[in-house]
Write a protein that holds these residues in place. Structure first.
Motif, PDB file in Angstrom:
ATOM      1  N   ASN A 266       0.810  -1.220   0.000  1.00 36.94           N
ATOM      2  CA  ASN A 266       0.000   0.000   0.000  1.00 36.94           C
ATOM      3  C   ASN A 266       0.840   1.265   0.000  1.00 36.94           C
ATOM      4  O   ASN A 266       0.317   2.359  -0.199  1.00 36.94           O
ATOM      5  CB  ASN A 266      -0.936   0.023   1.214  1.00 36.94           C
ATOM      6  CG  ASN A 266      -2.161  -0.842   1.002  1.00 36.94           C
ATOM      7  OD1 ASN A 266      -2.343  -1.422  -0.067  1.00 36.94           O
ATOM      8  ND2 ASN A 266      -3.005  -0.939   2.017  1.00 36.94           N
ATOM      9  N   LEU A 267       2.136   1.120   0.258  1.00 39.15           N
ATOM     10  CA  LEU A 267       3.009   2.288   0.363  1.00 39.15           C
ATOM     11  C   LEU A 267       3.977   2.314  -0.815  1.00 39.15           C
ATOM     12  O   LEU A 267       4.524   1.277  -1.216  1.00 39.15           O
ATOM     13  CB  LEU A 267       3.795   2.246   1.676  1.00 39.15           C
ATOM     14  CG  LEU A 267       2.970   2.281   2.966  1.00 39.15           C
ATOM     15  CD1 LEU A 267       3.882   2.119   4.171  1.00 39.15           C
ATOM     16  CD2 LEU A 267       2.174   3.577   3.076  1.00 39.15           C
ATOM     17  N   SER A 268       4.197   3.489  -1.342  1.00 39.06           N
ATOM     18  CA  SER A 268       5.132   3.632  -2.460  1.00 39.06           C
ATOM     19  C   SER A 268       6.574   3.472  -2.003  1.00 39.06           C
ATOM     20  O   SER A 268       7.441   3.045  -2.768  1.00 39.06           O
ATOM     21  CB  SER A 268       4.944   5.004  -3.127  1.00 39.06           C
ATOM     22  OG  SER A 268       5.134   6.051  -2.179  1.00 39.06           O
ATOM     23  N   GLU A 269       6.873   3.827  -0.762  1.00 38.28           N
ATOM     24  CA  GLU A 269       8.216   3.668  -0.210  1.00 38.28           C
ATOM     25  C   GLU A 269       8.104   3.365   1.275  1.00 38.28           C
ATOM     26  O   GLU A 269       7.094   3.686   1.920  1.00 38.28           O
ATOM     27  CB  GLU A 269       9.056   4.921  -0.426  1.00 38.28           C
ATOM     28  CG  GLU A 269       8.464   6.177   0.164  1.00 38.28           C
ATOM     29  CD  GLU A 269       9.303   7.405  -0.140  1.00 38.28           C
ATOM     30  OE1 GLU A 269       9.124   8.414   0.561  1.00 38.28           O
ATOM     31  OE2 GLU A 269      10.128   7.338  -1.079  1.00 38.28           O
ATOM     32  N   PRO A 270       9.098   2.697   1.864  1.00 38.69           N
ATOM     33  CA  PRO A 270       9.017   2.312   3.274  1.00 38.69           C
ATOM     34  C   PRO A 270       8.932   3.521   4.202  1.00 38.69           C
ATOM     35  O   PRO A 270       9.433   4.606   3.900  1.00 38.69           O
ATOM     36  CB  PRO A 270      10.320   1.531   3.502  1.00 38.69           C
ATOM     37  CG  PRO A 270      10.786   1.140   2.154  1.00 38.69           C
ATOM     38  CD  PRO A 270      10.322   2.213   1.220  1.00 38.69           C
ATOM     39  N   VAL A 271       8.264   3.303   5.338  1.00 41.12           N
ATOM     40  CA  VAL A 271       8.190   4.314   6.396  1.00 41.12           C
ATOM     41  C   VAL A 271       9.226   3.967   7.456  1.00 41.12           C
ATOM     42  O   VAL A 271       9.303   2.821   7.904  1.00 41.12           O
ATOM     43  CB  VAL A 271       6.775   4.343   7.014  1.00 41.12           C
ATOM     44  CG1 VAL A 271       6.743   5.302   8.198  1.00 41.12           C
ATOM     45  CG2 VAL A 271       5.750   4.741   5.976  1.00 41.12           C
ATOM     46  N   VAL A 272      10.038   4.928   7.835  1.00 43.47           N
ATOM     47  CA  VAL A 272      11.089   4.718   8.820  1.00 43.47           C
ATOM     48  C   VAL A 272      10.732   5.458  10.099  1.00 43.47           C
ATOM     49  O   VAL A 272      10.476   6.667  10.076  1.00 43.47           O
ATOM     50  CB  VAL A 272      12.460   5.188   8.289  1.00 43.47           C
ATOM     51  CG1 VAL A 272      13.536   4.998   9.358  1.00 43.47           C
ATOM     52  CG2 VAL A 272      12.827   4.421   7.028  1.00 43.47           C
ATOM     53  N   ILE A 273      10.697   4.738  11.207  1.00 45.18           N
ATOM     54  CA  ILE A 273      10.382   5.306  12.520  1.00 45.18           C
ATOM     55  C   ILE A 273      11.628   5.176  13.388  1.00 45.18           C
ATOM     56  O   ILE A 273      12.112   4.075  13.638  1.00 45.18           O
ATOM     57  CB  ILE A 273       9.200   4.567  13.171  1.00 45.18           C
ATOM     58  CG1 ILE A 273       7.978   4.605  12.248  1.00 45.18           C
ATOM     59  CG2 ILE A 273       8.862   5.178  14.518  1.00 45.18           C
ATOM     60  CD1 ILE A 273       6.840   3.730  12.718  1.00 45.18           C
ATOM     61  N   GLU A 274      12.144   6.305  13.843  1.00 42.60           N
ATOM     62  CA  GLU A 274      13.401   6.319  14.591  1.00 42.60           C
ATOM     63  C   GLU A 274      13.127   6.376  16.086  1.00 42.60           C
ATOM     64  O   GLU A 274      12.203   7.060  16.551  1.00 42.60           O
ATOM     65  CB  GLU A 274      14.253   7.512  14.170  1.00 42.60           C
ATOM     66  CG  GLU A 274      15.654   7.496  14.754  1.00 42.60           C
ATOM     67  CD  GLU A 274      16.517   8.624  14.226  1.00 42.60           C
ATOM     68  OE1 GLU A 274      17.687   8.709  14.629  1.00 42.60           O
ATOM     69  OE2 GLU A 274      16.018   9.421  13.405  1.00 42.60           O
ATOM     70  N   PHE A 275      13.961   5.658  16.869  1.00 42.17           N
ATOM     71  CA  PHE A 275      13.862   5.635  18.327  1.00 42.17           C
ATOM     72  C   PHE A 275      15.181   6.146  18.906  1.00 42.17           C
ATOM     73  O   PHE A 275      16.117   5.365  19.133  1.00 42.17           O
ATOM     74  CB  PHE A 275      13.587   4.214  18.831  1.00 42.17           C
ATOM     75  CG  PHE A 275      12.285   3.649  18.373  1.00 42.17           C
ATOM     76  CD1 PHE A 275      11.143   3.790  19.130  1.00 42.17           C
ATOM     77  CD2 PHE A 275      12.198   2.988  17.162  1.00 42.17           C
ATOM     78  CE1 PHE A 275       9.940   3.266  18.702  1.00 42.17           C
ATOM     79  CE2 PHE A 275      11.002   2.460  16.720  1.00 42.17           C
ATOM     80  CZ  PHE A 275       9.856   2.609  17.490  1.00 42.17           C
TER      81      PHE A 275
END
Length: 654
Positions: A266-275
């Motif tokens: 569903n996403l054109s590019e990955p989502v990156v979530i930083e911690f």
């Protein structure tokens, strides 16, 4: 009368000061029960002679909760249990399990049972009694304030209360709880763990603007002075999701291993979530593990088409797993806990045969559905309470099934008295295979060497038999010894003509199998001889860099040569050099006619004879002449042109 007298003597001995020093070295949780039993007139009739004193105490506590006498419990067990379960060598332990599982199934239906100190003590004492259930095991027992239990007792009793553990992760959870106590679980640690579990009463896990539910991940991107609207990343549908660790850094650099990436169709590019963390990536690892747990449980549900109550049951198992991780983190003094090891669906993804564990779990779900329709109840059987009923008691809601009180209390077949369930067998087999994998990995880590030159030396020694066989075949092909080459060609031609080539390969494979079997029996019990490798001269840093540069140059040359070959074939196909193309086309047509008209056996024979007789005394001169003409023809073929286009700035910025 004799039995009553014997029981009276035992109870009097237990309460008499100093007469039971081998059992009670100091005041223990069982003292009050022993004293009360010694004063109670009914204790003589309710004493089970097959059980140890501690097991009798536990059974007596169970009888109070079930509102039935110990002797009546024993009569019920004798009626319901099979003959194999009632075998004298297993009777005490199986009867104790019968009482424990029925009691826990009833006790866990009470809301807030984890907050009850008596319940926490009872479950622990059940484990203590399980280790020494029979009367004959009394001398081996040492019950005092510092009593502890082993992994087998914990893995047998704890899964009967789904919030404490389950069959799949019980051993790993035990290792975490006993990491600082020498492999034995003490009540103080166990009590802290259950207290921490009781204090957790929520599932929507959040960290700032990141929220995880049992179906999705919600993330609110940070703006300059506020947050954007929360974005939902689905974990329940089959969207080919991939959740994995990611490297991040300033200005697009990949320096810090502190992020999680989510990718789906569903996403054109990955989502990156930083911690962000000052050091390490413990926080990221925790979030990665629990996000994957929710993703894996939905994959399990979708793969086996689990619906209704059993779907909620599966989600409940994942929820309880995450609650256990949170409880462990609250009581653990260690800097980090390997969350994957105590998350059920994460663990099944890693264990060898984990797919078989999940398949067994799905089959058991179908059986539970049948049991539910047949109106079995937890109090009347020999099974434990369901995870769904447990999370319902904790206040969680899953779908429509949580509104039906009759469906909330489900029996599960993960544990049965005196028997190893199919799930336990699958888990045991998987763990045995995992131990083999760990041992193999240790051997691999032990033989790894540093340095390109050293690794090349090891590889050269390993492939020495193959290279020797190759040298021998080349010697035959070049007719260094005409007699040997002649015999080899004649024997090979006879085998090919008779159609025995398949049998020849079968004999060779059989030879290798017999060789390995003989070696197996001859070397049984003997240490394996290590591979002896002559280590090359150690190189300094500059020499190693030059060696790497030389290897890269050689690799580049090989790639260039490969490209030249491909470009020349492209030139032949596109008739850039017509004369060469015509000759090549004629060769292809002749090859096609041979393949069409001759049987495969004779084609193989022609190839073999051409390869192994080209350097024979009769053909050597003509072969050298034809090889020279072939090289001249190949070198005369031009390469097809190549045009390199640089990516323009617009595409690059986009």
């Amino acid at each position: 009368m004799a039995m009553a007298s014997k029981t009276r003597n035992i109870l009097e001995g237990l309460v008499k000061e100093g007469s039971f020093k081998w059992l009670l070295t100091k005041r223990s949780p069982f003292d009050e029960d022993f004293e009360e039993m010694g004063r109670s007139p009914s204790a003589q009739t309710n004493w089970i002679p097959e059980l140890s004193p501690v097991a009798n105490v536990v059974v007596r506590r169970c009888s109070k909760i079930l509102d039935i006498s110990s002797t009546q419990l024993q009569e019920n067990f004798n009626v319901e249990a099979s003959e194999s379960i009632k075998h004298p060598t297993r009777y005490a332990k199986n009867f104790l399990e019968f009482c424990c599982f029925r009691t826990l199934a009833l006790s866990t239906q009470v809301v807030g049972h984890l907050a009850d100190k008596k319940f926490r003590r009872l479950t622990y004492d059940m484990m203590v009694a399980w280790e020494a259930p029979a009367a004959s095991s009394q001398p081996l027992l040492n019950i005092d304030g510092d009593a502890s239990v082993g992994v087998e007792a914990f893995s047998r009793i704890a899964p009967a209360v789904p919030i404490i553990a389950n069959v799949i992760i019980s051993e790993n959870l035990f290792e975490v709880l006993t990491s600082s106590t020498g492999g034995r679980l003490q009540f103080s640690v166990y009590d802290k763990y259950l207290t921490a579990l009781d204090s957790l009463s929520y599932f929507d896990i959040s960290a700032g603007r990141l929220i995880l539910t049992d179906h999705a991940l919600y993330f609110e991107p940070l703006r300059v002075v506020s947050y954007d609207k929360a974005k939902r990343y689905d974990l329940s549908e089959d969207l080919k999701q991939v959740v994995r660790p990611e490297l991040t850094g300033p200005w697009g650099t990949r320096l810090f291993d502190k992020a999680v990436s989510y990718k789906s169709i569903n996403l054109s590019e990955p989502v990156v979530i930083e911690f962000p963390e000052l050091k390490g990536h413990t926080r990221r690892d925790y979030w990665l593990a629990i996000i994957q747990e929710i993703l894996y449980v939905h994959r399990f549900i979708n793969k086996f088409h689990i619906t209704g109550v059993e779907r909620d049951e599966a989600l409940s198992k994942a929820v309880l797993g995450i609650l256990r991780v949170q409880a462990i983190q609250e009581i653990s003094a260690a800097n980090s806990v390997h969350c994957e090891a105590i998350l059920m669906f994460n663990l099944c993804d890693q264990l060898p045969g984990g797919d078989l564990i999940l398949e067994t779990l799905a089959n058991m779900s179908s059986l539970r559905e049948v049991d539910r329709k047949n109106n079995y109840t937890a109090g009347g059987g020999m099974h434990s309470l369901s995870a769904l009923a447990m999370v319902s008691n904790l206040g969680f809601v899953f779908g429509t099934s949580s509104n039906n009180s009759t469906e909330a209390v489900l029996v599960v077949g993960e544990i049965a008295v005196g028997e190893m369930s199919s799930l336990e067998r699958a888990v045991k087999e998987s763990r045995n295979n995992y131990k083999k994998v760990v041992h193999a990995k240790e051997t691999i880590d032990g033989v790894k060497v540093d340095g390109i030159d050293t690794n090349l030396a090891v590889m050269k020694e390993l492939v020495l038999p193959v290279t020797e066989i190759g040298k021998w075949l080349l010697s035959l092909a070049y007719w260094d010894n005409p007699l040997k080459s002649m015999v080899f060609c004649l024997v090979s031609t006879f085998i090919i003509c008779r159609g025995w080539l398949g049998y020849t390969f079968a004999v060779m494979i059989t030879f290798f199998a017999v060789f390995m079997i003989i070696t197996r029996f001859c070397n049984q019990g003997r240490p394996m001889d290590g591979l002896k490798v002559i280590a090359p001269r150690p190189m300094n840093t500059m020499e190693q860099l030059l060696e790497v540069q030389n290897a890269i140059s050689q690799l580049e040359q090989l790639i260039q040569d490969g490209n030249i070959v491909l470009l020349k074939f492209r030139a032949l196909l596109l008739s850039i050099f017509p004369q060469a193309t015509e000759k090549f086309a004629v060769i292809l047509l002749v090859s096609a006619l041979i393949l069409a008209l001759l049987p495969g056996r004779y084609i193989f024979l022609l190839i073999f004879l051409e390869a192994f007789t080209r350097y024979s005394p009769l053909r050597k001169a003509s072969t050298e002449r034809w090889m020279r003409r072939l090289r001249e023809w190949w070198f005369s073929i031009p390469a097809a042109p190549v045009v390199l286009e640089r990516e323009n700035e617009d595409k690059k910025s986009k």
